[in-house]
Enzyme design. Structure first.
Site, PDB file in Angstrom:
ATOM      1  N   HIS A 467      -2.927   5.951   5.923  1.00  0.00           N
ATOM      2  CA  HIS A 467      -3.194   5.377   4.602  1.00  0.00           C
ATOM      3  C   HIS A 467      -4.321   4.349   4.677  1.00  0.00           C
ATOM      4  O   HIS A 467      -5.296   4.412   3.919  1.00  0.00           O
ATOM      5  CB  HIS A 467      -1.911   4.726   4.067  1.00  0.00           C
ATOM      6  CG  HIS A 467      -2.051   4.105   2.720  1.00  0.00           C
ATOM      7  ND1 HIS A 467      -1.612   4.711   1.567  1.00  0.00           N
ATOM      8  CD2 HIS A 467      -2.594   2.915   2.323  1.00  0.00           C
ATOM      9  CE1 HIS A 467      -1.869   3.933   0.529  1.00  0.00           C
ATOM     10  NE2 HIS A 467      -2.472   2.833   0.957  1.00  0.00           N
ATOM     11  N   GLU A 468      -4.197   3.412   5.601  1.00  0.00           N
ATOM     12  CA  GLU A 468      -5.225   2.366   5.706  1.00  0.00           C
ATOM     13  C   GLU A 468      -6.556   2.943   6.178  1.00  0.00           C
ATOM     14  O   GLU A 468      -7.627   2.493   5.765  1.00  0.00           O
ATOM     15  CB  GLU A 468      -4.751   1.247   6.639  1.00  0.00           C
ATOM     16  CG  GLU A 468      -3.476   0.541   6.182  1.00  0.00           C
ATOM     17  CD  GLU A 468      -3.515   0.083   4.733  1.00  0.00           C
ATOM     18  OE1 GLU A 468      -4.617  -0.228   4.218  1.00  0.00           O
ATOM     19  OE2 GLU A 468      -2.449   0.036   4.097  1.00  0.00           O
ATOM     20  N   HIS A 471      -8.451   4.231   3.231  1.00  0.00           N
ATOM     21  CA  HIS A 471      -9.221   3.157   2.593  1.00  0.00           C
ATOM     22  C   HIS A 471     -10.497   2.884   3.384  1.00  0.00           C
ATOM     23  O   HIS A 471     -11.574   2.690   2.820  1.00  0.00           O
ATOM     24  CB  HIS A 471      -8.393   1.872   2.545  1.00  0.00           C
ATOM     25  CG  HIS A 471      -7.369   1.827   1.460  1.00  0.00           C
ATOM     26  ND1 HIS A 471      -7.659   2.098   0.145  1.00  0.00           N
ATOM     27  CD2 HIS A 471      -6.048   1.504   1.493  1.00  0.00           C
ATOM     28  CE1 HIS A 471      -6.559   1.952  -0.580  1.00  0.00           C
ATOM     29  NE2 HIS A 471      -5.566   1.594   0.207  1.00  0.00           N
ATOM     30  N   HIS A 474     -13.189   5.401   2.820  1.00  0.00           N
ATOM     31  CA  HIS A 474     -13.795   5.201   1.502  1.00  0.00           C
ATOM     32  C   HIS A 474     -14.872   4.113   1.592  1.00  0.00           C
ATOM     33  O   HIS A 474     -15.946   4.222   0.988  1.00  0.00           O
ATOM     34  CB  HIS A 474     -12.693   4.792   0.513  1.00  0.00           C
ATOM     35  CG  HIS A 474     -13.046   5.003  -0.921  1.00  0.00           C
ATOM     36  ND1 HIS A 474     -12.258   4.552  -1.962  1.00  0.00           N
ATOM     37  CD2 HIS A 474     -14.097   5.624  -1.519  1.00  0.00           C
ATOM     38  CE1 HIS A 474     -12.801   4.893  -3.115  1.00  0.00           C
ATOM     39  NE2 HIS A 474     -13.923   5.542  -2.880  1.00  0.00           N
TER      40      HIS A 474
END
Length: 681
Positions: A467-468, A471, A474
């Site tokens: 998940h991190e 980020h 991105h």
């Protein structure tokens, strides 16, 4: 003064940064910026090159210093740093308000937007100017002098209150611990948790074991510990953190802090012409109205709650029939849920740990990114970090460096709980035409390696890491060269979780798990029987998990939408109301969940926690295209890279999603992926 925080080097010289460098660096930059802002705003015919680019240059210098200070405050917190951080935060808040209310600067931006050559600017440049004009309005530039002063006061007070809220949660979390000398009291705990408890005791110069409220300690107790009294005590300490009740009741009580935050947020929103803070929050999000958000959450609740109620009934029946427990309490839910999961699927998180050594997971995750997005990632031990077990990495494509990041995986004293990604440096092309590369901080709080053994992760922790990293990708894979719409900058808050939740899907497929999982002793892949059990158990209690997240989302949004100064909403009362509407687990009267809900009181999720579910719909629908074409389909991976990751905030998120998916998102994809109701696959 030779201040390393004023350095324009891409990577911060962490070994040379001292607390005494921090405030002087911020003071110097703010002083320089104020002088230059006045000159820039006064020019007769401002343009992109003579106004916006120089302002971005000033912003970037400030960000490059402050990002490091804020990060160190989160990962190496102590009393001295905390005080310096607070003083700097006050100065930055004042400066930010000053800037957003600078009429001359706002008028200069309006002049840029009114130029006949504005249409010739790139889409990213135009988006940047439009966002700036929006933010001037939201920053109070249109207000009267008296209202501007009130806005400035409210903004400063809110920054102080949010910092106070966060400090209270950290102090309450780190103060409480339970010293246990008899191993029998910890019966049921897996070896990894026992070793963590021994290590926590040694760190305090104690014999035996220590249980803390840090998640790697708290979670195993709630999930595996046979000692019901201990589960109760740990649960009570956890859900009464920073409140009027519990073992430290009243010591770090956030009750008055929450009341003051809500009051000021509402006043701020009204100053700007909004009816409430929820409306103010939506001014920078994909969702357009409060009714749209509440309708979205209500629909998910209606679809999910019947299944959640059924799952809860099954759990109660199981606990009664198998263990003779007829009074299932909140501190029993995790424990008996795990027993039911093991009975039904013959698998538990601990069963899987040996196949998820942290090093293997990290390299496998990098391999996933390489196959999807064509990047290479290599460790760089020569790069300075702030802690010995933090690692630095270089990201490249076809031999060319495109980004850097730091990975800080393990919990330690003075480190804020949870997991997050933050930017250290932003990708942009500066005044001199030089391209600054993006640099990211990726932070988790896993149990550190002990006694020479590798850190072994649960599958949940693996998905947290992915998940991190989503980020981070991105932020790092953007091709935008305009600072304030580069990477995650300028992305609507309810779309910013799309890449992170999207990447979690690669933790659930045999083809990608083959890259991630290998036994820490033998190197053997995850056995097929365990793989099948993991996949079969994926949606275990998914209805209960869904309504739990909807509870947080509805609580947050209604709290901000319904607040009135005449009859201020009590967060505890609102939480009870929402739980009656949506929850299936009965919470004890002493539960003080809002008092430690840092996401909305000390983070960026105020009236925006729904963003997790909103973006989860986007992520599930985006991934459904990979399910149709293959999870490593090259063309689909490149399309996600080009349409989502590379574009940052340079275009509207719905337009980007439609460019990738070919249509608007559908909530059905999330319900289907979660195995909920009639949408179950």
């Amino acid at each position: 003064m030779n201040n390393p925080l004023l350095s324009q080097e891409l990577l911060p010289p962490f070994k040379h940064i001292r607390i005494e460098h921090m405030e002087p660096a911020i003071d110097q930059i703010l002083s320089d910026n104020r002088v230059q802002i006045n000159a820039l705003a006064a020019q007769p015919e401002p343009s992109w090159d003579t106004l916006v680019l120089p302002v971005h240059n000033l912003d970037d210098r400030l960000n490059n210093a402050w990002s490091v200070i804020a990060h160190l405050n989160g990962v190496m917190n102590n009393d001295e740093l905390r005080e310096v951080y607070k003083r700097c935060l006050d100065k930055l808040t004042e400066y930010s308000t000053e800037l957003s209310q600078n009429e001359a600067l706002c008028n200069a931006y309006k002049a840029v937007a009114a130029r006949c050559d504005f249409a010739q600017l790139s889409e990213a440049q135009r988006q940047s100017v439009n966002h700036s004009l929006r933010d001037f309005h939201l920053g109070g530039v249109d207000l009267s002098p008296e209202d501007k002063q009130q806005y400035a006061d409210l903004t400063r007070e809110l920054a102080e209150l949010s910092s106070k809220f966060s400090d209270n949660v950290l102090d309450a979390t780190q103060h409480w611990f339970r010293h246990i000398t008899e191993a029998d009291e910890l019966a049921g705990l897996p070896d990894s948790a026992l070793e963590g408890a021994r290590q926590a005791a040694r760190q305090r110069d104690l014999d035996g074991y220590v249980i803390t409220l840090d998640f790697p300690s708290f979670y195993p107790v709630m999930t595996y510990c046979d000692n019901r009294k201990l589960r109760h005590d740990v649960y009570e300490a956890y859900v009464t953190r920073a409140s009027d009740l519990g073992p430290d009741g009243g010591r770090w009580d956030n009750t008055p802090v929450m009341a003051e935050i809500l009051k000021r947020r509402h006043a701020l929103a009204r100053l700007l012409g909004f009816n409430n803070y929820a409306e103010r929050s939506l001014a920078t999000k994909m969702a357009r109205t409060t009714d749209e958000v509440l309708g979205f959450l209500t629909r998910l609740g209606e679809e999910s709650r019947p299944q959640a109620q059924q799952e809860m009934a099954e759990l109660k029946q199981f606990a009664a029939d198998t263990y003779g427990v007829d009074d299932l309490a909140a501190w029993d839910i995790g424990y008996y849920s795990e027993k039911l999961r093991q009975q039904r699927y013959d698998i538990s998180p601990e069963t899987l740990r040996p196949w998820f050594p942290a090093d293997r997971v990290v390299t496998g995750m990098f391999a996933v990114a390489e196959r999807l997005f064509g990047v290479q990632i290599e460790i760089r031990p020569d790069v300075e970090t702030w802690q010995d077990d933090v690692t630095a990495y270089r990201v490249s494509r076809e031999g060319e460096t495109i980004a850097w990041f730091y990975l800080d995986l393990y919990a330690r004293k003075g480190k804020r709980g949870g997991a997050w990604m933050a930017d250290c440096r932003v990708r942009w092309r500066n005044l001199q035409g030089h391209l600054q590369l993006p640099v990211a901080f990726l932070t988790c709080n896993f149990t550190a390696p002990v006694n020479g053994q590798p850190a072994l992760l649960t599958h949940d922790e693996v998905t947290t890491l992915f998940h991190e990293f989503g980020h981070g990708l991105h932020h790092m894979l953007t091709r935008v060269e305009v600072a304030d719409v580069s990477g995650i900058n300028g992305v609507a808050w309810d779309a910013v979780e799309l890449p992170s939740q999207f990447l979690e899907n690669w933790c659930w497929h045999p083809e990608s798990l083959a890259l991630i999982a290998a036994h820490h002793e033998t190197g053997e892949p995850l056995p097929d029987d365990l793989l099948q059990k993991l996949l079969a158990a994926k949606n275990f209690q998914s209805g209960m998990q869904m309504v739990r997240q909807l509870e947080f989302s509805l609580f947050d949004f209604r709290l901000h939408a319904e607040f009135t100064p005449e009859a201020p909403t009590n967060p505890l009362d609102m939480h009870r109301q929402v739980r009656e509407q949506i929850a299936v687990v009965e919470a004890p009267a002493f539960n003080r969940f809002p008092n430690a809900f840092s996401h909305i009181f000390a983070g960026g999720y105020a009236a925006g926690y729904y963003s997790y579910k909103w973006a989860e719909v986007l992520a599930a629908d985006a991934f459904s295209l990979f399910e149709e074409r293959g999870i490593f389909d090259g063309a689909t991976g490149r399309s996600f890279l080009h349409n989502i990751l590379e574009k940052g905030g340079s275009e509207e998120p719905m337009a980007l999603f439609q460019a990738f998916r070919g249509r608007e998102p559908s909530v059905t994809a999330l319900l289907n992926q979660s195995g909920i109701g009639r949408h179950a696959a």
